[in-house]
Design an enzyme around this catalytic site. Structure first.
Site, PDB file in Angstrom:
ATOM      1  N   CYS A   4       0.838  -1.188   0.000  1.00  0.00           N
ATOM      2  CA  CYS A   4       0.000   0.000   0.000  1.00  0.00           C
ATOM      3  C   CYS A   4       0.876   1.242   0.000  1.00  0.00           C
ATOM      4  O   CYS A   4       0.780   2.074   0.901  1.00  0.00           O
ATOM      5  CB  CYS A   4      -0.918  -0.029   1.205  1.00  0.00           C
ATOM      6  SG  CYS A   4      -1.815  -1.573   1.321  1.00  0.00           S
ATOM      7  N   VAL A   5       1.761   1.328  -0.984  1.00  0.00           N
ATOM      8  CA  VAL A   5       2.713   2.444  -1.005  1.00  0.00           C
ATOM      9  C   VAL A   5       2.687   3.141  -2.362  1.00  0.00           C
ATOM     10  O   VAL A   5       2.241   2.577  -3.336  1.00  0.00           O
ATOM     11  CB  VAL A   5       4.133   1.969  -0.704  1.00  0.00           C
ATOM     12  CG1 VAL A   5       4.206   1.415   0.685  1.00  0.00           C
ATOM     13  CG2 VAL A   5       4.616   0.950  -1.711  1.00  0.00           C
TER      14      VAL A   5
END
Lengths: 110, 240, 510
Positions: free
Chosen positions: A109-110
């Site tokens: 989730c970057v």
């Protein structure tokens, strides 16, 4: 995808990250940067080199925070900030700079 | 001959409705819900869930939140339908109790509610682009079938009354496994055929929403996963 | 890729578009390579008997999952959901209307498993399963973020997320997996987190952060890793170790633990709260990832488990952890198992354990984005709706200027960020921007009305998604903040000198 450097074909994945990290060379970095519409200059090389050194040590790209702190140390506070990193690498220091440095893409989730 | 055909039709339709829906309900009941998936905020007690379900099936709470027009037409149709159905009990019992007599006028005028609701819902299938897109032929046919039932019923009530006592005798007879004479009134036959058709398609159509809503895990589960461990039988087998 | 250039101008966050059939046709995220598939136990490429396998799996799911079974039958096509999906609002593609998305699968289910569909396929919109249908599934079931907004408004509670998960599970079983999700799940199995962050690198990052906190505050605040005998195991998304603004949230948790005198630790084995097994609808994979957390808790001998800010992780933790990896009878039963960091922080605030200087957040005029999985699939605290109140309570305790977005776009009606459910990948950037439009339009409204500059979120995906798409809508990328970043800004650590210069290089962008 693939890149052509010095007559050699370097394979890469769909997004342009090279699949074999040993294929990397400074010439390849210039080539990848070109496909990203980025001109490699001193500042960008500083970032790319830091990423590569960090990767050598930890087998992963550094957190953006860690990268910025390192750049702050070497280039000063006006360049060691998130905004400037995005000026250098509009698609983000983590992803775009990693691609040029021949590192795997940070996932999650970057 | 006509009476025999309709008697068979109604026995078959009833059997299909009862067995078909019963089998579906059994399937829903037996299929496990492996995880806790209530749409939150959700009630934390069983009573809370009963209340939530009550609001859902009596007031159409979620639909009300969603779209006031669909709610209006849908709610008016369904509630009117209940009144009309209750009124129809009189054709299946000999002695009419007081409360049923009291319901009589409500049950009669509710037919307008049903018609209005159905026309509204059908109109949306033509007029609203999004709903036109998602409508299948069966969605139109279902509305046509329901409207046929309502309009034929209204005609018999307000325009051309059939020999209603014979009709009642016919259904009372069916309940006692006797075939009485059914009046050969065309409107009545249309009405009854449409009703029987509806009963037959019930277990194989979207009318399953009626039992389905009670089995919907997002609505019928209690929000207590931290307090009480929930485990489906097939999932329990994964634990060696 | 149309890079979101054709973003629709919305007058209102819930502005309904005209239908644009085919607008998103053929959009497919990268397909997982055989090595990604293998780690999850899925075939590497489309199997020769894919049709048989797909129908077999569909039948199996209908038998194992009541929601799937009931939802395939119960829909009456009333249309209540048609304008509820942010991807529909943002793209106008009719197949992004929840009911139409469900129908992509329901039509096939009808054809093979229902009387009406077998004998009157045209009448009920039933159709054959073909390879084109498989690709249509792959495309449109990766245009759903499993946010459940539609399920709130459905009169039968039909949850499109359940259908999407089932479709992805079927696709995985015939060999068509999504690269983004499946590669990540493989990394969790190999390394322990989505990033692939190994223990050595994690330790180095945490030490770096300890240094930073000490530089900022003059107080030594620890970020312990793998410390046996600690009371609390903190499980947080690995983005908290890596990305902006997530990492400021992590600093916030550390400060809260420090100030409350808690004995806590992170685990390198369970260094991930996220659980992408949810996104692909795989009970088995979700369970395997969850069991890592149980094992870490047992190995470290902790008494409590607390989760950091991550939306779907909190859904899996709150709603499923007890099911997947329970029972947790070895933990202290006096605390909720598991607990959310916001429950912990709010509790500490109520007990007066934390001191704040709210003026440290005065450069921010804030709104709060309810993350979909927290809002509609979990709870915080004892009361239904605590998941809305507790984050706002904490925000109000640390910020002077807070304004909610329009009612129809928050709480249970919250709009997805546009990147949830396994769609937070660059190859779906166009969709992500369009899907974010409704939320961004709501944000623009409070900016106009109240001068809102920043938005807080409690989900790693939301934070990353917004930092990428906010610039498209006229905001700085650091206009998205972690709730615990605000806590971190305002908290006064015991012994900390409260000089004027404490906060100057935080959030300077506004």
């Amino acid at each position: 995808m693939e890149y052509q450097v010095n007559g050699k074909t370097i394979p890469a994945d769909e997004e342009g990250y090279i699949t074999n990290l040993d294929d990397w060379s400074p010439e390849l970095a210039e080539e990848i940067a070109k496909t990203e519409n980025i001109e490699m200059d001193e500042e960008r090389w500083e970032v790319v080199n830091f990423l590569r050194d960090y990767y050598q040590e930890y087998q992963i790209a550094p957190a953006v925070r860690v990268l910025i702190k390192a750049i702050k140390k070497s280039m000063g506070p006006e360049k060691g900030n998130n905004k400037y990193m995005y000026e250098l690498f509009p698609y983000g220091p983590a992803k775009q700079a990693c691609k040029i440095a021949g590192l795997p893409k940070p996932t999650g989730c970057v | 001959m006509l009476s025999v055909i309709y008697a068979i039709l109604f026995y078959v339709a009833t059997a299909i409705l009862v067995v078909g829906v019963g089998m579906k309900i059994r399937k829903y009941a037996r299929t496990p819900a492996p995880l806790k998936i209530p749409t939150t905020p959700a009630p934390t007690t069983a009573w809370g869930v009963v209340l939530r379900m009550f609001r859902e099936v009596v007031f159409f709470e979620s639909l009300f939140k969603s779209n006031k027009w669909i709610w209006l037409f849908g709610w008016v149709f369904h509630m009117s339908m209940w009144l009309v159905l209750i009124r129809h009990i009189r054709y299946f019992i000999i002695e009419i109790p007081g409360w049923l007599s009291f319901m009589q006028p409500f049950g009669i005028y509710a037919s307008f509610g049903m018609a209005l609701g159905l026309i509204g819902l059908w109109g949306r299938r033509f007029l609203v682009e999004r709903i036109r897109y998602i409508s299948n032929p069966s969605d139109h046919l279902m509305l046509a079938l329901l409207l046929t039932i309502v309009i034929s019923g209204m005609l018999m009530r307000f325009v051309a009354r059939p020999d209603i006592l014979s009709v009642k005798a016919f259904f009372l007879g069916l309940l006692r496994l006797r075939i009485e004479t059914l009046p050969a009134d065309p409107i009545l036959l249309v009405h009854l055929t449409a009703v029987a058709t509806l009963m037959i398609v019930f277990p194989i159509s979207k009318l399953l929403h009626a039992p389905g809503v009670f089995f919907s895990p997002t609505r019928n589960q209690i929000d207590n996963p931290r307090e009480k461990r929930h485990l489906a039988p097939w999932a329990a087998k994964l634990e060696g | 890729m149309a890079d979101g250039d054709d973003l629709r101008k919305m007058e209102h966050p819930l502005d309904i578009p005209c239908l644009r059939p085919g607008a998103m046709e053929g959009l497919e995220p990268f397909i997982a390579a055989p090595e990604h598939q293998a780690k999850l136990g899925f075939p590497g490429e489309l199997v020769p008997n894919w049709k048989e396998k797909a129908l077999e799996k569909m039948a199996e799911l209908a038998e194992k999952n009541r929601a799937f079974q009931v939802y395939l039958d119960a829909c009456v096509k009333c249309g209540a959901c048609t304008d509820k999906c942010h991807y529909f609002l943002g793209t106008g593609d009719p197949k992004n209307m929840p009911v139409a998305r469900q129908d992509l699968l329901r039509s096939v289910y009808r054809r093979y498993f229902t009387f009406a569909g077998k004998y009157f396929p045209k009448l009920v919109g039933a159709r054959e399963l073909t390879e084109e249908v498989l690709h249509e599934w792959y495309s449109y079931y990766h245009q759903c973020s499993e946010c459940r907004r539609c399920s709130v408004f459905c009169p039968y509670g039909i949850d499109t997320a359940e259908i999407t998960m089932a479709a992805r599970e079927i696709l995985d079983h015939v060999g068509i997996g999504q690269k983004y999700s499946n590669e990540i799940i493989g990394k969790v199995k190999d390394v322990g987190n989505n990033l692939g962050l190994n223990p050595k690198a994690l330790r180095a990052t945490l030490e770096d952060l300890e240094e930073e906190i000490e530089d900022d505050t003059g107080i030594s605040v620890r970020l312990p890793l793998d410390e046996k005998g600690a009371d609390i195991l903190l499980v947080t998304p690995s983005a908290d170790f890596f990305a902006e603004p997530h990492i400021d949230g992590l600093i916030g948790y550390a400060k809260v633990f420090h100030e409350t005198g808690a004995s806590w630790t992170l685990s390198s084995y369970a260094s991930e709260a996220a659980n992408f097994g949810l996104f692909i609808g795989s009970y088995e994979n979700m369970r395997e990832i969850s069991l890592r957390i149980r094992k870490a808790a047992e190995d470290l001998g902790v008494k409590r488990i607390i989760f950091g800010e991550c939306g779907h992780a909190w859904r899996v933790a709150y709603s499923f952890l007890n099911t997947l990896a329970g029972p947790f009878d070895f933990l202290d039963q006096n605390y909720p198992i598991p607990q959310h960091i916001l429950e912990y922080t709010w509790d500490a605030i109520q007990k007066g354990k934390l001191k704040f200087d709210k003026s440290q957040n005065d450069h921010i005029r804030l709104t709060f984005h309810d993350s979909c999985n927290v809002a509609r699939a979990s709870r915080m605290g004892d009361m239904p709706g605590g998941q809305f109140e507790i984050p706002r309570n904490v925000i109000r305790a640390v910020c002077n200027h807070f304004y909610d977005m329009p009612d129809e776009t928050i709480r249970e009606a919250t709009l997805c960020c546009g990147g949830g459910g396994g769609l937070l990948t660059d190859d779906l950037m166009d969709l992500r921007k369009k899907g974010a439009s409704p939320r961004m339009t709501a944000l623009q409204q409070v900016t106009e009305e109240h001068g809102v500059t920043h938005m807080a979120a409690i989900c790693a995906i939301c934070k990353t998604q917004f930092s990428k798409v906010m610039p498209v809508f006229g905001y700085e990328m650091d206009s998205i903040v972690s709730v615990h970043q605000l806590v971190s800004n305002a908290i006064i650590l015991t012994g900390q000198e409260t000089g004027e210069d404490g906060n100057e290089d935080e959030d300077g962008g506004a």
